[in-house]
Scaffold this active site. Structure first.
Site: not given
Length: 409
Positions: A42, A75-77
């Site tokens: 990530r 970027l979403s959680a």
């Protein structure tokens, strides 16, 4: 002197901790989703954040902001990404369309569907698609097809024969034009807006319509282009307060600004909630019975001289042309041994603020007395040309391509 990084602070260690947290919270529920999160780096898709911030299970990483300072790409959680991937029920060999790019989520999808699968990710912003394609290539997922274009139309020419097995939308949308691109038995996971409320739904085809399952409270960067949200959004108090109304009369911004500085009406409901006790069904109920429903936003770090909203950032509000009334809270007097609870109240501003405050007050009482302990409403998505039966208790939200039917039982 040593520059060695402690294993727990290294990207690999942080990634392992994130996966453990997501499993413990039941957001990761299957081996293939777990394996994808354990493998995809990530931090490579979020160079603007520290590895610690990138791997926080609860936090979004903003990757671009507009001129007004609000996020236009992120970027979403991880918890929400995991929950959406699990809801999509992806399998090896699946063909998947992602609306809203960034790279990381597409890499997770590619890891799950494998070499025999297909992943198409579409975004309208060339900044987003350029970096997504670059990061995907650098991390070993160059097979993902990154498409620059307005997803309202651009996805159609990349649809495989028989349609996509899953469509995952990672931007906030007001409408869903992609149902016809879905294969039989496929799933759409979509953060859908209706009356300024956002819920992430899993839509499953049932004849000529889609059943909306597992509505999850969420927040996403709004989409751009033809599918842009149809909001009026006056900014007041030099940016400390914002109102959002999806439909209704043209708002008088000067009148609303003046209302905010005048006397207010404040009422208390006697309705309470304990710490951590959800009350999001209240939002759904008020939106069901009042088409003046919107959202009130206040910057929690700025003192603009008005009571705090019922939630830190935002809360329900009723809005007319030059007046509004929003939900607030207070901690009432209690015995020290009693559990902590908070009471809902209402603040009204403007020419009809007192009337709006009374009506919002009464909506809260009705919800508490008759609907608070009911199951949440069901949601069904129909094509715009369909003629769904109006629910006995509920509302139909009509959009360009679809109609969302919310029904209470």
């Amino acid at each position: 002197m040593t520059t060695d990084t402690l294993p727990s602070e290294s990207p690999d260690g942080l990634r392992a901790d994130m996966v453990a947290t997501l499993k413990q919270g039941a957001w990761i529920r299957s081996p293939h989703v777990e394996a994808a999160f354990a493998k995809v780096p990530r931090e490579k898709f979020a160079p603007e954040a520290s590895p610690t911030a990138a791997y926080s299970a609860q936090d979004t990483v903003v990757t671009k902001r507009g001129l007004d300072g609000r996020a236009t790409s992120s970027l979403s959680a991880p918890w929400l990404q995991a929950d959406m991937l699990e809801s999509a029920q992806l399998r090896p060999g699946a063909k998947v369309l992602e609306i809203g790019s960034g790279g990381y989520n597409a890499a997770l999808i590619a890891e799950i569907v494998g070499d025999d699968g297909l992943v198409v990710t579409v975004d309208i912003d060339p900044f987003v698609t350029e970096r997504a394609a670059r990061f995907l290539a650098e991390t070993g997922y160059a097979q993902v097809k990154v498409v620059l274009g307005d997803a309202e139309h651009a996805a159609e020419e990349h649809t495989p024969s028989g349609g996509f097995d899953a469509i995952i939308v990672t931007v906030g949308v007001w409408d869903i034009p992609w149902g016809r691109l879905l294969a039989l038995g496929g799933r759409m996971v979509v953060p859908l807006r209706f009356s300024t409320i956002s819920r992430s739904f899993t839509f499953i085809r049932d004849g000529d319509h889609f059943l909306g399952l597992n509505p999850t409270v969420c927040g996403f960067v709004p989409c751009q282009g033809a599918g842009k949200l149809p909001d009026q959004e006056p900014v007041l108090a030099d940016g400390a307060v914002r109102l959002t109304l999806e439909s209704g009369p043209l708002l008088d911004i000067a009148g609303l600004e003046q209302a905010l500085t005048a006397d207010r009406t404040q009422l208390w409901t006697g309705v309470t909630a304990g710490k951590g006790e959800p009350f999001d069904s209240m939002h759904l109920w008020i939106a069901t019975v009042d088409d003046r429903f919107g959202m009130f936003w206040r910057d929690p770090d700025r003192d603009c001289g008005i009571p705090a909203p019922a939630m830190r950032w935002y809360c329900p509000v009723l809005i007319t042309r030059d007046s509004f009334a929003y939900l607030t809270i207070r901690e009432p007097d209690r015995d020290e041994a009693a559990p902590e609870r908070w009471e809902f109240g209402v603040c009204g501003y403007g020419r009809t603020g007192a009337e709006l405050a009374r009506q919002l007050h009464d909506h809260v009482l009705t919800w508490d007395r008759h609907w608070r302990d009911h199951p949440i409403p069901t949601f069904t998505l129909y094509p715009a040309e369909a003629a769904p039966r109006a629910p006995a208790v509920g509302r139909i939200f009509r959009k360009r391509h679809t109609q969302l039917v919310m029904a209470w039982s």
